[in-house]
Design a protein around this motif. Sequence first.
Motif, PDB file in Angstrom:
ATOM      1  N   GLY A 224      25.466 -15.884  34.545  1.00 51.29           N
ATOM      2  CA  GLY A 224      23.963 -15.141  34.754  1.00 51.29           C
ATOM      3  C   GLY A 224      23.464 -14.735  33.523  1.00 51.29           C
ATOM      4  N   GLY A 225      24.076 -14.958  32.536  1.00 54.45           N
ATOM      5  CA  GLY A 225      23.513 -14.858  31.007  1.00 54.45           C
ATOM      6  C   GLY A 225      24.677 -14.513  29.881  1.00 54.45           C
ATOM      7  N   THR A 226      24.148 -13.589  29.242  1.00 53.20           N
ATOM      8  CA  THR A 226      24.937 -13.111  27.964  1.00 53.20           C
ATOM      9  C   THR A 226      25.305 -11.746  27.932  1.00 53.20           C
ATOM     10  OG1 THR A 226      23.446 -14.777  26.832  1.00 53.20           O
ATOM     11  CG2 THR A 226      24.722 -13.391  25.412  1.00 53.20           C
ATOM     12  N   VAL A 227      26.642 -11.272  27.428  1.00 52.41           N
ATOM     13  CA  VAL A 227      26.885 -10.015  27.076  1.00 52.41           C
ATOM     14  C   VAL A 227      27.201  -9.915  25.691  1.00 52.41           C
ATOM     15  CG1 VAL A 227      27.892  -9.706  29.414  1.00 52.41           C
ATOM     16  CG2 VAL A 227      29.319 -10.549  27.758  1.00 52.41           C
ATOM     17  N   LEU A 228      27.114  -8.836  25.180  1.00 50.42           N
ATOM     18  CA  LEU A 228      27.362  -8.481  23.511  1.00 50.42           C
ATOM     19  C   LEU A 228      28.704  -8.395  23.274  1.00 50.42           C
ATOM     20  CD1 LEU A 228      24.581  -5.871  22.924  1.00 50.42           C
ATOM     21  CD2 LEU A 228      24.502  -8.123  22.268  1.00 50.42           C
ATOM     22  N   ASN A 229      29.595  -8.747  22.388  1.00 50.47           N
ATOM     23  CA  ASN A 229      30.719  -8.412  21.771  1.00 50.47           C
ATOM     24  C   ASN A 229      31.021  -7.193  21.367  1.00 50.47           C
ATOM     25  OD1 ASN A 229      30.987 -11.133  22.888  1.00 50.47           O
ATOM     26  ND2 ASN A 229      31.201 -12.058  20.740  1.00 50.47           N
ATOM     27  N   LYS A 230      29.833  -6.516  20.929  1.00 53.52           N
ATOM     28  CA  LYS A 230      30.088  -5.276  20.174  1.00 53.52           C
ATOM     29  C   LYS A 230      28.768  -4.405  20.413  1.00 53.52           C
ATOM     30  CE  LYS A 230      29.015  -6.847  15.606  1.00 53.52           C
ATOM     31  NZ  LYS A 230      29.567  -7.109  14.144  1.00 53.52           N
ATOM     32  N   PRO A 231      28.596  -3.300  20.159  1.00 53.84           N
ATOM     33  CA  PRO A 231      27.289  -2.501  20.353  1.00 53.84           C
ATOM     34  C   PRO A 231      26.311  -2.974  19.324  1.00 53.84           C
ATOM     35  CG  PRO A 231      29.384  -0.898  20.341  1.00 53.84           C
ATOM     36  CD  PRO A 231      29.773  -2.255  19.773  1.00 53.84           C
TER      37      PRO A 231
ATOM     38  N   CYS B  50       0.906  -1.321  -0.099  1.00 55.26           N
ATOM     39  CA  CYS B  50      -0.071  -0.025   0.074  1.00 55.26           C
ATOM     40  C   CYS B  50       0.849   1.274  -0.055  1.00 55.26           C
ATOM     41  CB  CYS B  50      -0.918   0.007   1.201  1.00 55.26           C
ATOM     42  SG  CYS B  50      -2.056  -1.439   1.336  1.00 55.26           S
ATOM     43  N   TYR B  51       2.091   1.136   0.029  1.00 57.37           N
ATOM     44  CA  TYR B  51       3.193   2.389   0.108  1.00 57.37           C
ATOM     45  C   TYR B  51       4.191   2.218  -0.891  1.00 57.37           C
ATOM     46  CZ  TYR B  51       1.303   2.660   4.944  1.00 57.37           C
ATOM     47  OH  TYR B  51       0.564   2.722   6.042  1.00 57.37           O
ATOM     48  N   SER B  52       4.709   3.222  -1.296  1.00 61.20           N
ATOM     49  CA  SER B  52       5.951   3.445  -2.054  1.00 61.20           C
ATOM     50  C   SER B  52       7.080   3.930  -1.434  1.00 61.20           C
ATOM     51  CB  SER B  52       5.585   4.180  -3.389  1.00 61.20           C
ATOM     52  OG  SER B  52       5.166   5.576  -2.990  1.00 61.20           O
ATOM     53  N   HIS B  53       6.901   4.629  -0.409  1.00 65.92           N
ATOM     54  CA  HIS B  53       7.923   5.217   0.434  1.00 65.92           C
ATOM     55  C   HIS B  53       8.379   4.802   1.835  1.00 65.92           C
ATOM     56  CE1 HIS B  53       7.056   8.234  -2.549  1.00 65.92           C
ATOM     57  NE2 HIS B  53       8.325   8.617  -2.743  1.00 65.92           N
ATOM     58  N   ALA B  54       9.408   4.665   2.016  1.00 60.22           N
ATOM     59  CA  ALA B  54       9.788   4.073   3.590  1.00 60.22           C
ATOM     60  C   ALA B  54      11.089   4.716   4.118  1.00 60.22           C
ATOM     61  CB  ALA B  54      10.020   2.342   3.648  1.00 60.22           C
ATOM     62  N   LEU B  55      11.220   4.756   5.188  1.00 60.55           N
ATOM     63  CA  LEU B  55      12.620   5.235   5.930  1.00 60.55           C
ATOM     64  C   LEU B  55      12.992   4.315   6.950  1.00 60.55           C
ATOM     65  CD1 LEU B  55      14.218   8.049   6.015  1.00 60.55           C
ATOM     66  CD2 LEU B  55      12.992   8.398   8.181  1.00 60.55           C
ATOM     67  N   LEU B  56      14.091   3.683   6.664  1.00 60.33           N
ATOM     68  CA  LEU B  56      15.073   2.802   7.426  1.00 60.33           C
ATOM     69  C   LEU B  56      15.788   3.578   8.503  1.00 60.33           C
ATOM     70  CD1 LEU B  56      16.820   0.001   5.656  1.00 60.33           C
ATOM     71  CD2 LEU B  56      15.083  -0.328   7.386  1.00 60.33           C
ATOM     72  N   VAL B  57      15.412   3.254   9.767  1.00 63.17           N
ATOM     73  CA  VAL B  57      16.207   4.236  10.850  1.00 63.17           C
ATOM     74  C   VAL B  57      16.945   3.228  11.536  1.00 63.17           C
ATOM     75  CG1 VAL B  57      15.403   5.306  12.898  1.00 63.17           C
ATOM     76  CG2 VAL B  57      14.107   5.595  10.886  1.00 63.17           C
ATOM     77  N   ARG B  58      18.133   3.716  12.088  1.00 61.02           N
ATOM     78  CA  ARG B  58      19.034   2.797  12.746  1.00 61.02           C
ATOM     79  C   ARG B  58      19.900   3.765  13.726  1.00 61.02           C
ATOM     80  NH1 ARG B  58      23.820   0.475   8.755  1.00 61.02           N
ATOM     81  NH2 ARG B  58      24.683  -0.265  11.006  1.00 61.02           N
ATOM     82  N   PHE B  59      20.153   3.094  15.054  1.00 62.52           N
ATOM     83  CA  PHE B  59      20.848   3.492  16.188  1.00 62.52           C
ATOM     84  C   PHE B  59      21.783   2.605  16.670  1.00 62.52           C
ATOM     85  CE2 PHE B  59      17.132   6.104  16.265  1.00 62.52           C
ATOM     86  CZ  PHE B  59      17.438   7.381  16.902  1.00 62.52           C
ATOM     87  N   GLU B  60      23.018   3.087  16.947  1.00 61.38           N
ATOM     88  CA  GLU B  60      24.135   2.348  17.196  1.00 61.38           C
ATOM     89  C   GLU B  60      24.508   2.215  18.859  1.00 61.38           C
ATOM     90  OE1 GLU B  60      25.647  -0.069  15.101  1.00 61.38           O
ATOM     91  OE2 GLU B  60      25.197   0.854  13.274  1.00 61.38           O
ATOM     92  N   GLY B  61      24.610   1.224  19.278  1.00 60.46           N
ATOM     93  CA  GLY B  61      24.728   1.128  20.851  1.00 60.46           C
ATOM     94  C   GLY B  61      23.599   1.330  21.579  1.00 60.46           C
ATOM     95  N   ASP B  62      23.935   1.852  22.981  1.00 61.88           N
ATOM     96  CA  ASP B  62      22.699   1.833  23.689  1.00 61.88           C
ATOM     97  C   ASP B  62      22.816   3.043  24.654  1.00 61.88           C
ATOM     98  OD1 ASP B  62      20.775   0.867  25.800  1.00 61.88           O
ATOM     99  OD2 ASP B  62      21.609  -1.022  25.672  1.00 61.88           O
TER     100      ASP B  62
END
Length: 201
Positions: free
Chosen positions: A184-191, A71-83
């Motif tokens: 206790g869980g998992t940690v990220l190796n990079k952002p 139903c659309y022709s336009h979209a915007l991809l948005v990204r953020f790095e890290g926390d």
Amino acid sequence: MKKYSADEEIQRLTEFVREKGGDAMFISSDKVITGEWVRMKCLFGCNGFGRRFSCPPYTPTPSETRAVLDCYSHALLVRFEGDVGETTPERLVSREMTRYVQTIMYELENMAFHDGFYKAFGYTGHQCGWCGKCCAKEEDAVITDCKNRRKMRPSMEAAGIDVYATCKNAGWDLGVLECTQVEGGTVLNKPMTTVMLLLVE
């Protein structure tokens, strides 16, 4: 109210995202890829399945999402790095980050809507963070029980969108998230990279 062309609106929205510390890029909606396999990753690979109204089985299926995209022709991809907050082995993304990016997508959708693009619709990142406890976990819950339906949106993957293929179509290199098991869980190796999508028409 000033009338913006679609290209002007995309630029206006992109500038807003960049002011908030992220990046954005135009993508044609036919370059947004859906796949039935994506829902399987939610069902069999994510502890959040059925625990929030922004997640399957409450969210649109991949085929329903494809019909919406058409139903659309336009979209915007948005990204953020890290926390923007502190993470723990039990929580790879901080609550602050979840609320931050979801607030931005809510504001983006509203901005486009009030600029005359009344079909604007966003797909956010992460599991929903608007409520401390989602009533989706309660017996016989239905999505109309959601206390924040005006703001709550599904993530791209929760709606069956192949985030990796879609990013590739936009010229963004999105690597697989690498983690290390710790006590206790998992940690990220990079952002972590958070990717979201706004449909604009």
